[in-house]
Design a protein around this motif. Sequence first.
Motif, PDB file in Angstrom:
ATOM      1  N   TYR A 231      -3.936  -9.405 -12.107  1.00  0.00           N
ATOM      2  CA  TYR A 231      -2.683  -8.982 -12.671  1.00  0.00           C
ATOM      3  C   TYR A 231      -2.387 -10.055 -14.006  1.00  0.00           C
ATOM      4  O   TYR A 231      -1.463 -10.160 -14.424  1.00  0.00           O
ATOM      5  CB  TYR A 231      -1.587  -9.421 -11.862  1.00  0.00           C
ATOM      6  CG  TYR A 231      -1.573  -8.386 -10.648  1.00  0.00           C
ATOM      7  CD1 TYR A 231      -0.856  -7.342 -10.946  1.00  0.00           C
ATOM      8  CD2 TYR A 231      -2.121  -8.429  -9.518  1.00  0.00           C
ATOM      9  CE1 TYR A 231      -0.629  -6.220  -9.926  1.00  0.00           C
ATOM     10  CE2 TYR A 231      -2.415  -7.471  -8.578  1.00  0.00           C
ATOM     11  CZ  TYR A 231      -1.542  -6.459  -8.704  1.00  0.00           C
ATOM     12  OH  TYR A 231      -1.389  -5.364  -7.678  1.00  0.00           O
ATOM     13  N   GLU A 232      -3.614 -10.590 -14.618  1.00  0.00           N
ATOM     14  CA  GLU A 232      -3.424 -11.386 -15.485  1.00  0.00           C
ATOM     15  C   GLU A 232      -2.619 -10.897 -16.799  1.00  0.00           C
ATOM     16  O   GLU A 232      -1.923 -11.523 -17.489  1.00  0.00           O
ATOM     17  CB  GLU A 232      -5.076 -11.880 -16.101  1.00  0.00           C
ATOM     18  CG  GLU A 232      -4.985 -12.885 -17.283  1.00  0.00           C
ATOM     19  CD  GLU A 232      -6.314 -13.013 -17.939  1.00  0.00           C
ATOM     20  OE1 GLU A 232      -6.382 -14.121 -18.481  1.00  0.00           O
ATOM     21  OE2 GLU A 232      -7.374 -12.438 -17.230  1.00  0.00           O
ATOM     22  N   GLU A 233      -2.659  -9.598 -17.161  1.00  0.00           N
ATOM     23  CA  GLU A 233      -2.147  -9.061 -18.365  1.00  0.00           C
ATOM     24  C   GLU A 233      -0.622  -8.540 -17.616  1.00  0.00           C
ATOM     25  O   GLU A 233      -0.086  -7.501 -18.565  1.00  0.00           O
ATOM     26  CB  GLU A 233      -3.109  -7.965 -18.910  1.00  0.00           C
ATOM     27  CG  GLU A 233      -4.169  -8.683 -19.370  1.00  0.00           C
ATOM     28  CD  GLU A 233      -5.147  -7.718 -20.458  1.00  0.00           C
ATOM     29  OE1 GLU A 233      -4.729  -6.564 -20.432  1.00  0.00           O
ATOM     30  OE2 GLU A 233      -6.195  -8.248 -20.765  1.00  0.00           O
ATOM     31  N   ILE A 234      -0.276  -8.610 -16.529  1.00  0.00           N
ATOM     32  CA  ILE A 234       0.902  -7.763 -16.103  1.00  0.00           C
ATOM     33  C   ILE A 234       1.937  -9.276 -15.747  1.00  0.00           C
ATOM     34  O   ILE A 234       1.769  -9.869 -14.905  1.00  0.00           O
ATOM     35  CB  ILE A 234       0.588  -6.946 -14.816  1.00  0.00           C
ATOM     36  CG1 ILE A 234      -0.360  -5.923 -15.342  1.00  0.00           C
ATOM     37  CG2 ILE A 234       1.918  -6.600 -14.128  1.00  0.00           C
ATOM     38  CD1 ILE A 234      -0.515  -5.141 -14.206  1.00  0.00           C
ATOM     39  N   GLY A 235       3.115  -9.106 -16.343  1.00  0.00           N
ATOM     40  CA  GLY A 235       4.257  -9.869 -15.897  1.00  0.00           C
ATOM     41  C   GLY A 235       4.164 -11.404 -15.979  1.00  0.00           C
ATOM     42  O   GLY A 235       3.270 -11.674 -16.440  1.00  0.00           O
ATOM     43  N   VAL A 236       5.054 -11.909 -15.385  1.00  0.00           N
ATOM     44  CA  VAL A 236       5.404 -13.608 -15.243  1.00  0.00           C
ATOM     45  C   VAL A 236       4.859 -13.774 -13.656  1.00  0.00           C
ATOM     46  O   VAL A 236       5.398 -13.201 -12.718  1.00  0.00           O
ATOM     47  CB  VAL A 236       6.800 -14.031 -15.533  1.00  0.00           C
ATOM     48  CG1 VAL A 236       6.798 -15.100 -15.375  1.00  0.00           C
ATOM     49  CG2 VAL A 236       7.351 -13.676 -16.977  1.00  0.00           C
ATOM     50  N   HIS A 237       3.998 -14.763 -13.727  1.00  0.00           N
ATOM     51  CA  HIS A 237       3.560 -15.277 -12.284  1.00  0.00           C
ATOM     52  C   HIS A 237       4.207 -16.612 -11.874  1.00  0.00           C
ATOM     53  O   HIS A 237       4.229 -17.670 -12.673  1.00  0.00           O
ATOM     54  CB  HIS A 237       2.058 -15.538 -12.455  1.00  0.00           C
ATOM     55  CG  HIS A 237       1.137 -14.387 -12.742  1.00  0.00           C
ATOM     56  ND1 HIS A 237      -0.230 -14.240 -12.559  1.00  0.00           N
ATOM     57  CD2 HIS A 237       1.583 -12.970 -13.319  1.00  0.00           C
ATOM     58  CE1 HIS A 237      -0.644 -13.080 -13.019  1.00  0.00           C
ATOM     59  NE2 HIS A 237       0.453 -12.223 -13.457  1.00  0.00           N
ATOM     60  N   THR A 238       4.479 -16.462 -10.562  1.00  0.00           N
ATOM     61  CA  THR A 238       5.278 -17.754  -9.995  1.00  0.00           C
ATOM     62  C   THR A 238       4.637 -17.873  -8.954  1.00  0.00           C
ATOM     63  O   THR A 238       4.498 -16.808  -7.795  1.00  0.00           O
ATOM     64  CB  THR A 238       6.576 -17.694  -9.948  1.00  0.00           C
ATOM     65  OG1 THR A 238       7.332 -17.100 -11.110  1.00  0.00           O
ATOM     66  CG2 THR A 238       7.396 -18.825  -9.245  1.00  0.00           C
ATOM     67  N   SER A 239       4.113 -19.145  -8.341  1.00  0.00           N
ATOM     68  CA  SER A 239       3.691 -19.475  -6.726  1.00  0.00           C
ATOM     69  C   SER A 239       4.950 -20.009  -6.122  1.00  0.00           C
ATOM     70  O   SER A 239       5.825 -20.471  -6.527  1.00  0.00           O
ATOM     71  CB  SER A 239       2.798 -20.841  -6.855  1.00  0.00           C
ATOM     72  OG  SER A 239       1.673 -20.298  -7.383  1.00  0.00           O
ATOM     73  N   LYS A 255       2.683 -24.623   5.753  1.00  0.00           N
ATOM     74  CA  LYS A 255       3.215 -24.058   4.481  1.00  0.00           C
ATOM     75  C   LYS A 255       2.128 -23.271   3.759  1.00  0.00           C
ATOM     76  O   LYS A 255       0.935 -23.678   3.715  1.00  0.00           O
ATOM     77  CB  LYS A 255       3.753 -25.088   3.732  1.00  0.00           C
ATOM     78  CG  LYS A 255       5.156 -25.368   3.946  1.00  0.00           C
ATOM     79  CD  LYS A 255       6.082 -26.160   2.998  1.00  0.00           C
ATOM     80  CE  LYS A 255       7.328 -26.563   3.493  1.00  0.00           C
ATOM     81  NZ  LYS A 255       8.014 -27.151   2.382  1.00  0.00           N
ATOM     82  N   VAL A 256       2.246 -22.167   3.238  1.00  0.00           N
ATOM     83  CA  VAL A 256       1.388 -21.301   2.300  1.00  0.00           C
ATOM     84  C   VAL A 256       2.133 -21.075   1.231  1.00  0.00           C
ATOM     85  O   VAL A 256       3.244 -21.056   1.101  1.00  0.00           O
ATOM     86  CB  VAL A 256       0.880 -20.010   3.198  1.00  0.00           C
ATOM     87  CG1 VAL A 256       0.072 -20.487   4.445  1.00  0.00           C
ATOM     88  CG2 VAL A 256       1.872 -18.986   3.374  1.00  0.00           C
ATOM     89  N   SER A 257       1.376 -20.590   0.074  1.00  0.00           N
ATOM     90  CA  SER A 257       1.704 -20.061  -1.132  1.00  0.00           C
ATOM     91  C   SER A 257       1.373 -18.685  -1.326  1.00  0.00           C
ATOM     92  O   SER A 257       0.630 -18.078  -0.762  1.00  0.00           O
ATOM     93  CB  SER A 257       1.274 -21.068  -2.174  1.00  0.00           C
ATOM     94  OG  SER A 257      -0.102 -20.759  -2.294  1.00  0.00           O
ATOM     95  N   GLU A 258       2.411 -17.807  -1.892  1.00  0.00           N
ATOM     96  CA  GLU A 258       2.212 -16.453  -2.327  1.00  0.00           C
ATOM     97  C   GLU A 258       2.598 -16.444  -3.831  1.00  0.00           C
ATOM     98  O   GLU A 258       3.313 -17.187  -4.355  1.00  0.00           O
ATOM     99  CB  GLU A 258       3.324 -15.766  -1.359  1.00  0.00           C
ATOM    100  CG  GLU A 258       2.781 -15.824   0.111  1.00  0.00           C
ATOM    101  CD  GLU A 258       3.620 -15.020   0.691  1.00  0.00           C
ATOM    102  OE1 GLU A 258       4.340 -13.895   0.316  1.00  0.00           O
ATOM    103  OE2 GLU A 258       3.769 -14.901   2.399  1.00  0.00           O
ATOM    104  N   LEU A 259       1.951 -15.397  -4.478  1.00  0.00           N
ATOM    105  CA  LEU A 259       2.325 -15.050  -5.647  1.00  0.00           C
ATOM    106  C   LEU A 259       3.143 -13.908  -5.808  1.00  0.00           C
ATOM    107  O   LEU A 259       3.133 -13.032  -5.083  1.00  0.00           O
ATOM    108  CB  LEU A 259       1.063 -14.668  -6.347  1.00  0.00           C
ATOM    109  CG  LEU A 259       0.891 -14.102  -7.782  1.00  0.00           C
ATOM    110  CD1 LEU A 259       1.228 -15.424  -8.612  1.00  0.00           C
ATOM    111  CD2 LEU A 259      -0.302 -13.406  -8.055  1.00  0.00           C
ATOM    112  N   LEU A 260       4.123 -14.225  -6.886  1.00  0.00           N
ATOM    113  CA  LEU A 260       5.163 -13.390  -7.274  1.00  0.00           C
ATOM    114  C   LEU A 260       5.189 -12.862  -8.457  1.00  0.00           C
ATOM    115  O   LEU A 260       4.886 -13.836  -9.525  1.00  0.00           O
ATOM    116  CB  LEU A 260       6.663 -14.096  -7.171  1.00  0.00           C
ATOM    117  CG  LEU A 260       7.773 -13.381  -7.587  1.00  0.00           C
ATOM    118  CD1 LEU A 260       8.048 -12.243  -6.697  1.00  0.00           C
ATOM    119  CD2 LEU A 260       8.819 -14.222  -7.679  1.00  0.00           C
TER     120      LEU A 260
END
Length: 263
Positions: A231-239, A255-260
Amino acid sequence: MKPFLKWAGGKRWLFTAEFIEHLPGFNRYIEPFLGGGAGFLSVEPNDAILSDVNPSLINVYHVIRDSFQDLVANLHSHQANHSPEYYYKIRGENFLCNIERAGQFLYLNRTCWNGLYRLNRKGQFNVPIGSKSKVILPDDDFCSVATALKKADIRCCDFEETINRAEAGDLLFVDPPYTVAHNNNGFVKYNENIFSWADQIRLRDSIDRALGRGASLVLTNADHFSVRDLYEEIGVHTSLSRLSVISGTAKGRSKVSELLVIA
């Protein structure tokens, strides 16, 4: 509204009042991986397209929308008869009536181990009984859920068919099964059997086309370099961090992390 299903990977934790307030504006809400429906039930849109590839799950939503009183009566019967012997008896049944099938699904979801949905190679639900015995919950509000669902087009279909319907003014909330092992996420290995990396690529491509038609996107996915690259060229990425509760071990409940991704 609170989800009526327990669902691995459910997003009730994400849809806080603050998060909903900052969603992109939309005329129609589209959710192609419905699952427990936390997003839809939190946003309560006036117009929606909801879908999932799981026919048993979609049947539950149809029954609640059309006949929730009959479903509640069925659940009361399960509550009165619940025991380990009864659980395994119901687990092995193959009901033909949609209301009985929906009642079976909800009964097993509420009394099985950790609310896990898992099928064996024969397509049979095989999760053992859990510690919870409540089938009717004090905060159940199937009437309100039914009212909300009457505003939605609910379908059993592949995600691409649903995303292909997105156009300008639509908000896509996309929460696919995660297929990359990351941060000791306990259900990823199972997901690999039902949602492959090829599906991840197909999903990205269908989202890209929908964005080109003017739709907006909120995507959650595995916080892994391969997904970030996808998704490199799509949207703004947040962990985002959350607590994993699906594992049967204390180590897995960490605790785990997910990409938004928002676009």
